[in-house]
Design a protein around this motif. Structure first.
Motif, PDB file in Angstrom:
ATOM      1  N   SER A 171       0.857  -1.186   0.000  1.00  0.00           N
ATOM      2  CA  SER A 171       0.000   0.000   0.000  1.00  0.00           C
ATOM      3  C   SER A 171       0.892   1.236   0.000  1.00  0.00           C
ATOM      4  O   SER A 171       2.112   1.127   0.145  1.00  0.00           O
ATOM      5  CB  SER A 171      -0.927   0.027   1.222  1.00  0.00           C
ATOM      6  N   GLY A 172       0.285   2.380  -0.167  1.00  0.00           N
ATOM      7  CA  GLY A 172       1.044   3.627  -0.067  1.00  0.00           C
ATOM      8  C   GLY A 172       1.710   4.042  -1.363  1.00  0.00           C
ATOM      9  O   GLY A 172       1.739   3.284  -2.346  1.00  0.00           O
ATOM     10  N   ALA A 173       2.229   5.261  -1.335  1.00  0.00           N
ATOM     11  CA  ALA A 173       2.898   5.813  -2.519  1.00  0.00           C
ATOM     12  C   ALA A 173       4.284   5.188  -2.669  1.00  0.00           C
ATOM     13  O   ALA A 173       4.797   4.550  -1.749  1.00  0.00           O
ATOM     14  CB  ALA A 173       3.031   7.330  -2.375  1.00  0.00           C
ATOM     15  N   VAL A 174       4.842   5.411  -3.828  1.00  0.00           N
ATOM     16  CA  VAL A 174       6.118   4.794  -4.214  1.00  0.00           C
ATOM     17  C   VAL A 174       7.212   4.927  -3.161  1.00  0.00           C
ATOM     18  O   VAL A 174       8.012   4.014  -2.970  1.00  0.00           O
ATOM     19  CB  VAL A 174       6.591   5.427  -5.545  1.00  0.00           C
ATOM     20  N   ASP A 175       7.264   6.060  -2.488  1.00  0.00           N
ATOM     21  CA  ASP A 175       8.350   6.252  -1.530  1.00  0.00           C
ATOM     22  C   ASP A 175       7.816   6.442  -0.109  1.00  0.00           C
ATOM     23  O   ASP A 175       8.477   7.071   0.728  1.00  0.00           O
ATOM     24  CB  ASP A 175       9.242   7.415  -1.947  1.00  0.00           C
ATOM     25  N   SER A 176       6.665   5.878   0.161  1.00  0.00           N
ATOM     26  CA  SER A 176       6.087   5.996   1.491  1.00  0.00           C
ATOM     27  C   SER A 176       6.683   4.954   2.434  1.00  0.00           C
ATOM     28  O   SER A 176       6.915   3.809   2.051  1.00  0.00           O
ATOM     29  CB  SER A 176       4.567   5.813   1.394  1.00  0.00           C
ATOM     30  N   ASN A 225       2.435  -4.370   5.459  1.00  0.00           N
ATOM     31  CA  ASN A 225       2.527  -2.903   5.465  1.00  0.00           C
ATOM     32  C   ASN A 225       3.486  -2.336   6.519  1.00  0.00           C
ATOM     33  O   ASN A 225       3.738  -1.140   6.543  1.00  0.00           O
ATOM     34  CB  ASN A 225       1.153  -2.248   5.675  1.00  0.00           C
ATOM     35  N   GLN A 226       3.984  -3.206   7.373  1.00  0.00           N
ATOM     36  CA  GLN A 226       4.829  -2.728   8.467  1.00  0.00           C
ATOM     37  C   GLN A 226       6.299  -3.090   8.228  1.00  0.00           C
ATOM     38  O   GLN A 226       7.076  -3.146   9.171  1.00  0.00           O
ATOM     39  CB  GLN A 226       4.386  -3.367   9.791  1.00  0.00           C
ATOM     40  N   GLY A 227       6.633  -3.382   7.000  1.00  0.00           N
ATOM     41  CA  GLY A 227       7.973  -3.919   6.721  1.00  0.00           C
ATOM     42  C   GLY A 227       9.117  -2.928   6.883  1.00  0.00           C
ATOM     43  O   GLY A 227      10.277  -3.323   7.007  1.00  0.00           O
ATOM     44  N   MET A 228       8.795  -1.646   6.889  1.00  0.00           N
ATOM     45  CA  MET A 228       9.872  -0.645   6.889  1.00  0.00           C
ATOM     46  C   MET A 228      10.805  -0.790   8.094  1.00  0.00           C
ATOM     47  O   MET A 228      12.030  -0.762   7.957  1.00  0.00           O
ATOM     48  CB  MET A 228       9.264   0.763   6.851  1.00  0.00           C
ATOM     49  N   ALA A 229      10.210  -0.940   9.276  1.00  0.00           N
ATOM     50  CA  ALA A 229      11.027  -1.032  10.487  1.00  0.00           C
ATOM     51  C   ALA A 229      11.927  -2.263  10.424  1.00  0.00           C
ATOM     52  O   ALA A 229      13.108  -2.214  10.794  1.00  0.00           O
ATOM     53  CB  ALA A 229      10.146  -1.075  11.726  1.00  0.00           C
ATOM     54  N   LEU A 230      11.343  -3.366   9.952  1.00  0.00           N
ATOM     55  CA  LEU A 230      12.087  -4.619   9.849  1.00  0.00           C
ATOM     56  C   LEU A 230      13.230  -4.482   8.834  1.00  0.00           C
ATOM     57  O   LEU A 230      14.363  -4.925   9.065  1.00  0.00           O
ATOM     58  CB  LEU A 230      11.114  -5.722   9.439  1.00  0.00           C
ATOM     59  N   LEU A 231      12.913  -3.832   7.728  1.00  0.00           N
ATOM     60  CA  LEU A 231      13.904  -3.591   6.683  1.00  0.00           C
ATOM     61  C   LEU A 231      15.053  -2.736   7.225  1.00  0.00           C
ATOM     62  O   LEU A 231      16.235  -3.026   7.014  1.00  0.00           O
ATOM     63  CB  LEU A 231      13.203  -2.862   5.532  1.00  0.00           C
ATOM     64  N   GLU A 232      14.684  -1.699   7.938  1.00  0.00           N
ATOM     65  CA  GLU A 232      15.698  -0.811   8.503  1.00  0.00           C
ATOM     66  C   GLU A 232      16.613  -1.575   9.461  1.00  0.00           C
ATOM     67  O   GLU A 232      17.828  -1.375   9.489  1.00  0.00           O
ATOM     68  CB  GLU A 232      15.028   0.356   9.236  1.00  0.00           C
ATOM     69  N   ARG A 233      15.991  -2.462  10.221  1.00  0.00           N
ATOM     70  CA  ARG A 233      16.750  -3.280  11.167  1.00  0.00           C
ATOM     71  C   ARG A 233      17.735  -4.175  10.433  1.00  0.00           C
ATOM     72  O   ARG A 233      18.920  -4.250  10.798  1.00  0.00           O
ATOM     73  CB  ARG A 233      15.732  -4.117  11.951  1.00  0.00           C
ATOM     74  N   ALA A 234      17.235  -4.863   9.415  1.00  0.00           N
ATOM     75  CA  ALA A 234      18.084  -5.788   8.653  1.00  0.00           C
ATOM     76  C   ALA A 234      19.215  -5.018   7.971  1.00  0.00           C
ATOM     77  O   ALA A 234      20.380  -5.430   8.010  1.00  0.00           O
ATOM     78  CB  ALA A 234      17.248  -6.535   7.618  1.00  0.00           C
ATOM     79  N   VAL A 235      18.868  -3.889   7.383  1.00  0.00           N
ATOM     80  CA  VAL A 235      19.878  -3.080   6.695  1.00  0.00           C
ATOM     81  C   VAL A 235      20.870  -2.504   7.712  1.00  0.00           C
ATOM     82  O   VAL A 235      22.058  -2.378   7.423  1.00  0.00           O
ATOM     83  CB  VAL A 235      19.191  -1.972   5.863  1.00  0.00           C
ATOM     84  N   GLY A 236      20.380  -2.197   8.912  1.00  0.00           N
ATOM     85  CA  GLY A 236      21.267  -1.723   9.976  1.00  0.00           C
ATOM     86  C   GLY A 236      22.366  -2.736  10.258  1.00  0.00           C
ATOM     87  O   GLY A 236      23.542  -2.376  10.390  1.00  0.00           O
ATOM     88  N   TYR A 237      21.985  -3.999  10.324  1.00  0.00           N
ATOM     89  CA  TYR A 237      22.994  -5.043  10.506  1.00  0.00           C
ATOM     90  C   TYR A 237      23.964  -5.060   9.324  1.00  0.00           C
ATOM     91  O   TYR A 237      25.184  -5.202   9.489  1.00  0.00           O
ATOM     92  CB  TYR A 237      22.328  -6.410  10.673  1.00  0.00           C
ATOM     93  N   GLY A 238      23.408  -4.888   8.141  1.00  0.00           N
ATOM     94  CA  GLY A 238      24.257  -4.860   6.946  1.00  0.00           C
ATOM     95  C   GLY A 238      25.249  -3.707   6.989  1.00  0.00           C
ATOM     96  O   GLY A 238      26.417  -3.850   6.611  1.00  0.00           O
ATOM     97  N   ILE A 239      24.773  -2.570   7.458  1.00  0.00           N
ATOM     98  CA  ILE A 239      25.654  -1.395   7.552  1.00  0.00           C
ATOM     99  C   ILE A 239      26.807  -1.663   8.517  1.00  0.00           C
ATOM    100  O   ILE A 239      27.976  -1.412   8.213  1.00  0.00           O
ATOM    101  CB  ILE A 239      24.835  -0.152   7.989  1.00  0.00           C
ATOM    102  N   LEU A 240      26.455  -2.191   9.684  1.00  0.00           N
ATOM    103  CA  LEU A 240      27.500  -2.537  10.649  1.00  0.00           C
ATOM    104  C   LEU A 240      28.511  -3.495  10.021  1.00  0.00           C
ATOM    105  O   LEU A 240      29.730  -3.310  10.154  1.00  0.00           O
ATOM    106  CB  LEU A 240      26.873  -3.163  11.898  1.00  0.00           C
ATOM    107  N   ALA A 241      27.997  -4.506   9.325  1.00  0.00           N
ATOM    108  CA  ALA A 241      28.868  -5.511   8.727  1.00  0.00           C
ATOM    109  C   ALA A 241      29.800  -4.894   7.693  1.00  0.00           C
ATOM    110  O   ALA A 241      31.013  -5.150   7.684  1.00  0.00           O
ATOM    111  CB  ALA A 241      28.026  -6.609   8.091  1.00  0.00           C
TER     112      ALA A 241
END
Lengths: 378, 398, 378, 398
Positions: A171-176, A225-241
């Motif tokens: 749902s939501g706009a392209v960059d929401s 619809n709530q994937g953003m927080a999870l994505l940020e978390r996963a990417v956060g680990y990637g950033i640390l790595a």
């Protein structure tokens, strides 16, 4: 306050270091990295047996680590050896599973840690340019589950992956930020097309096209619809790595440059005796130590509950390592002179990796801007 | 003080532009603009086109086939070529050996070799650098021992750019081992097809094959191929190195790269806006644009001084340093602008974009490879550190 | 293409240089600059007699110059001597008169060029921070002319000025480009209060409060509400002048630093023999030459009709000179060591002036942003 | 690996904070935060307050009156003081001479001088630098010739910080002219009131009087005032220079300066927005904030190594360089933030802001002066260039 690693972590680091030195020398590495598959299933399996993948995950989920400093120790060692195996995908997908997986979904963790599964985060898209919330891939609910359609860009080892974690818009706009959902998709799903290619710095990646890929309802990871927080978390680990990996790589680049300055003679003396070069190396040293501190800060912050504190430390680190990684790469090449540009010299591959890390999960400009934006909400 | 070119110079610019529009093959300019690698054929074709117009050896005296241009015309020509996507001229024969032969060669050498440079019959490469010597060019170890009518050459040269296309190499060789470093060096012309000459490619970090090592094992070189006097080669070598540096700033290349960058930054979007409006990226672009605007004038000031009878000398070190810094920064920004698409490396795309749909924006295909390849700019041609030493000594008097 | 100055300009430069060297040595300069009035009416008069003020204005208006390169030559010479006389105000107010003055208003030009009038542009306000269109001072038309009320900030020699050019809002919002008008106000006008103070780098400035200052209808310079373009033009001249002044000052700073490096010994040899310092001086040299080119570009552009081209060149120059001026100041002090920080050494005053120039008429950040904004309209 | 302080350390921090809240006079902290110049009285008062609590000589051994702190406590104390606006401790007596006397002084010297440092009875200044010596401290020219029970001292010292307040000076003097540079130096304590000692102020570019020249003309110094052995002074001098460098990064000062900068950037507007939202200014702020965040950890790593028994050594050079770069950058940004209001210089406002309404934002009063004054950070205490030499030699092995 204590800046020593635990005995366990030091042993892990030593083991990895020894294994990489003995089994993953630069010639092996380059053969693997620039070869057909861009990594070595056999060596990947051996890393698993050493516990290097398990160390990325908590004991509760079958691993034996998973803290920020565990991840930093592993990736620093990988960076020192320029290891191209699919650790990053395993970490990001695995941590997403740890955070939000059902028991059935978490079953993937065992095969991930066992080295039999290659996982990939399929999130970037042709127009996203590091913007995490930019997702145009569509997931439409139907009676069999979800139908996925869209395009994913520069998916690391996307052409080798058994398991993809795909972000899609429900749902939501392209960059929401709202309306993103995450799906577990098998690499051999019907309707999934892959264009694989080698990467500048070794390893592979792929452009992935999803055309009405049907997945079951159980493919959804976490709430819709709530994937953003999870994505940020996963990417956060990637950033640390990536930051830790960059630190490992820059330590080697620095060491190699130092050795070159000490041994290479010009105009009758070691070029390391020229003061202008000495001062540049002193600057490099200071920057590398600042980079090391940034990694420590990020590793300490990753387990932090306060989102702003955590993400600011991560963005600060990625900015720092991006900036300094590029600097170290350029200075190392420059101080080596022509030889630093040759394929034959390991240094050149370290330099390439350092620069390319800045193109993964957000470059220095991106993370500086993100650090500022997060600061506005303080 | 007048920053405008004269009407004559502007007319010349128009002439060059017309020539480029008519004669520069689109196939070639397309590759140059895309940052792709050129084949030997591409380079030979462009050589022939220039030579047909009499513009190939454009700083040679008229009597040897030059067009009689001054520094300003040369600058205009270089700039317009770069903007139009004209290939860089391979400099070894025409820009390096040519002037040395014209000044120090004997009549026979001039009449034999110069026309062959013009016609392209000979493809020259450079045998200056040796392993372990780097910027210390005078530490020549390759030896040439006179035996009757020949020199017997033994040793090794390296960083021989495009040596794989060459049939001839000019070399610095040591003819007197007793003398001090800069004495006892001679300047020798060697046929690459002589037995004992072996060429091995050096692969660079971007996977390209552009430079080579050249090995000499008991290579017999006729004494007629000695340029000037024996043991005086260092004089000729230095002349070669300081000759013709007005193009060293590479302003034309930078202007072309900035144009390319602007097109990319208008096209690539981040956070819903073109990258050209991203505050950090836009600031980086503006900074290098301003630096380049200043450099254009700095470059013209040096050229005007030369045209007015001055000697460029150490000022060219300044142009070399800042010129290469600007070029490298522009290549960095093009790489940065690609975001994640800087990672893919598709070998074919380094040569042509005919084959397949590109991975990411089409400019991405060569962005990272070129960024890495052009790290050479601050290393080759006298590293930027050496240039700073020259400035410190020659201009600053330190 | 020709980078030589005309014979006239070279003579003017030589004359000025000789006068400054002989009459305006650093001790005189400091006595004047840090003294009660911050400048010397007697010396100002002598500059006028040398033609240094007249050179800033076109022949048609009684001057004998006024081209971009005339202005650059004069201010470069002033910068070399750290001259604090009120040239900048004369230039900006004078050029506004040249551009838009009635015959009666232009009568001021003669006394300006004759050195009997000190003029000041009273434009900045406490909240403007370099933003040209920010004007809150109000001018209300009445039957006697105009009534001015408001506050003006850091007006150079505002406490000494006989003639002020005051920007005021006659319509529009606080930061609107439309609705600005310019007024000629005598320094001794009733209702005008002045708080004068010395400046960090010598010379004086003042906070000016206008409380119902009544001026005649003939005080309006140019058309009402249309003052922005005129203001930009006048400030453009100021920018060119400051850039040229900075160039002159940095040439001296560079020269003084070089001499110090050549003569000062440490560890038994001249510190200029240390390669790290040599390379830093080489960087300084390159930057100064780039700054010189920026001044040439700005001087050539000031007479350009195309506003975007002209203003971009001016902003490019001010950005360049701001950045490089600060760099040269800092490097000069650093390479001198402690002695570079002493009041006694002329260098320290050059360094202060170089840094403070970046705070006049827009700093490097301001002009970089302006350069970008102007570029958007290309 | 654990970046948190222990509960004991946190309790100590609270204790320090409470002390500062209760005892640090608002008059003084206000001046410090405003970047104003402190009077001798201000400094004496703060000295007395600290000494009353037993925290003045906070790295001295307990037996001489120290509180028995480790490196971490010292760090916490320094940081909290800086954040609260505590004045910098004048280091010459307590941080420099004290440790030398404790290690190399004889019993009489210790029992006489140390209590007077604690009580503030003596105000010490430093006689190290000489004109023309700069960072080459060993090139001491001031001589001390033994005559009976005295040394006769002749020569000149410079950069003597706050010498105008001092009654005592410790000096490096040459007692053997035949020996090599670093030998033949002795460490002597001189009463500033002795005939022949003359102090002349050096005015710095910001108009301040902080440093001085000190001239010695046939100054008679009792031999009892020789510390350690004659001609061994260089050893003591080096010890003094390397002692106690954990505070060298100045992290506390930088954190305080960053806080001040943020307040300013939220208050000053440009183009209708706070400066904190101006893309270029905000980026500059973010960059230095990140660098400081990293430096905090770098600093703690060095402290942890010291606390764990390591020796800071050359690592302190790293802290000194980057620490001063960060502080100078923060002072630059505060200056930049003032816009045109960086220009006004009102002398009184350097000491107090009681007098009149400020010119511009109140932070503007000292912004430019402090920026210029603190250019000294990269020069004094071993210039940053000397620190890079040390790193190259000691850490990099070049």
């Amino acid at each position: 306050m204590n800046f020593e690693h635990t005995e366990d972590r030091r042993m892990l680091a030593d083991t990895l270091h020894r294994f990489v030195t003995e089994q993953y020398g630069i010639e092996t590495r380059n053969t693997v990295a620039y070869g057909e598959t861009g990594h070595s299933p056999a060596l990947w399996q051996q890393f698993a047996e050493l516990g290097a993948i398990g160390a990325l995950f908590p004991e509760a989920d079958g691993g034996f680590g998973g803290a920020g400093f565990d991840i930093a120790v592993v990736f620093e060692a990988l960076g020192q050896g320029l290891v191209v195996e699919p650790f990053l995908g395993a970490l990001m997908v695995g941590q997403a599973l740890v955070a939000a997986g059902t028991a059935a979904q978490k079953a993937h963790l065992a095969s991930l840690m066992g080295g039999s599964t290659v996982a990939a985060l399929a999130h970037d898209e042709p127009g996203s340019h590091y913007q995490l919330a930019y997702v145009t891939t569509q997931a439409i609910a139907n009676d069999k589950g979800w139908l996925l359609t869209g395009q994913k860009a520069v998916v690391l080892f996307g052409d080798q992956a058994d398991l993809l974690l795909v972000s899609a818009r429900t749902s939501g706009a392209v960059d929401s930020e709202a309306g993103i959902s995450l799906f577990l998709v098998p690499g051999n799903a019907v309707g999934l097309a892959c264009r694989g290619y080698g990467r500048m710095d070794g390893g592979r990646a792929a452009e992935i096209t999803l055309s009405n890929v049907q997945v079951g309802a159980d493919a959804l990871l976490g709430a819709p619809n709530q994937g953003m927080a999870l994505l940020e978390r996963a990417v956060g680990y990637g950033i640390l790595a990536l930051c830790a990996e960059a630190l490992g790589a820059m330590d080697v680049a620095k060491k190699s440059t130092l050795e070159y300055l000490q041994t290479r003679k010009q105009f009758g003396k070691p070029i390391g005796s020229f003061q202008a070069l000495q001062h540049r190396m002193a600057d490099v040293l200071i920057e590398v130590e600042q980079a090391r501190s940034a990694v420590i800060n990020a590793a300490a912050a990753i387990d932090e509950d306060d989102r702003i504190q955590r993400e600011r430390a991560l963005s600060a680190a990625k900015y720092t390592l991006g900036r300094i990684g590029t600097l170290v790469a350029q200075e190392s090449i420059q101080l080596h002179g022509g030889i630093g540009m040759t394929w034959e010299l390991p240094l050149s591959h370290y330099a390439k990796r350092l620069v390319m890390i800045d193109h993964q999960l957000g470059d220095e400009d991106h993370h500086l801007a993100r650090f500022m934006a997060l600061g506005q909400s303080l | 003080m007048d920053l405008h070119f004269t009407p004559d110079e502007e007319a010349f610019r128009t002439e060059v532009q017309t020539f480029l529009q008519e004669k520069l093959p689109a196939r070639i300019s397309h590759k140059v603009k895309a940052g792709q690698r050129l084949s030997k054929q591409d380079q030979d074709d462009w050589h022939a086109i220039l030579n047909a117009r009499g513009w190939y050896a454009n700083h040679w005296p008229v009597q040897y086939g030059g067009p009689g241009w001054g520094a300003v015309q040369k600058f205009i020509f270089d700039t317009e070529c770069a903007l139009a996507g004209g290939p860089r001229i391979v400099p070894f024969g025409v820009n390096m050996l040519g002037p040395v032969l014209i000044k120090f060669g004997n009549a026979a050498q001039k009449s034999y070799w110069l026309p062959r440079i013009l016609s392209g019959e000979d493809w020259w490469c450079q045998g200056y650098s040796e392993p372990g010597a780097g910027s210390d060019l005078a530490s020549v170890k390759t030896t040439a021992v006179r035996q009757g009518g020949h020199y017997i050459v033994n040793g090794q040269k390296t960083w021989t750019t495009q040596g794989q296309h060459a049939n001839m190499i000019f070399c610095l060789v040591r003819t007197n081992r007793e003398a001090r470093a800069q004495e006892g060096i001679s300047f020798l012309l060697v046929d690459m097809n002589t037995p004992g000459v072996e060429l091995r490619p050096i692969r660079t970090l971007d996977g390209d094959h552009e430079v080579n090592e050249v090995f000499f094992t008991d290579v017999k070189v006729p004494v007629e191929n000695l340029v000037g006097e024996e043991n005086k080669g260092w004089t000729y070598a230095k002349y070669l190195l300081t000759y013709e540096r007005t193009g060293i700033a590479g302003v034309g290349f930078s202007v072309a790269a900035l144009e390319k960058l602007k097109v990319i930054a208008a096209k690539v979007h981040k956070n819903g806006k073109p990258l050209a409006q991203d505050p950090q990226f836009a600031a980086r672009m503006a900074k290098v644009e301003i630096d380049l605007e200043n450099m254009k004038t700095t470059n013209l000031r040096v050229i005007a001084a030369v045209a007015g009878g001055g000697v460029p000398g150490a000022e060219s070190s300044m142009l070399k340093i800042r010129g290469t810094e600007i070029r490298q920064e522009l290549l960095s920004l093009i790489r940065r602008a690609m975001g994640p698409y800087a990672l893919p490396f598709v070998e074919e795309a380094q040569y042509t974009d005919d084959s397949a749909t590109p991975v990411g924006p089409k400019e991405a295909a060569t962005a990272a490879a070129n960024y890495f390849n052009y790290r050479k700019l601050s290393i080759f041609g006298g590293s930027n550190e050496i240039q700073k030493n020259i400035i410190a000594k020659m201009i600053l008097g330190l």
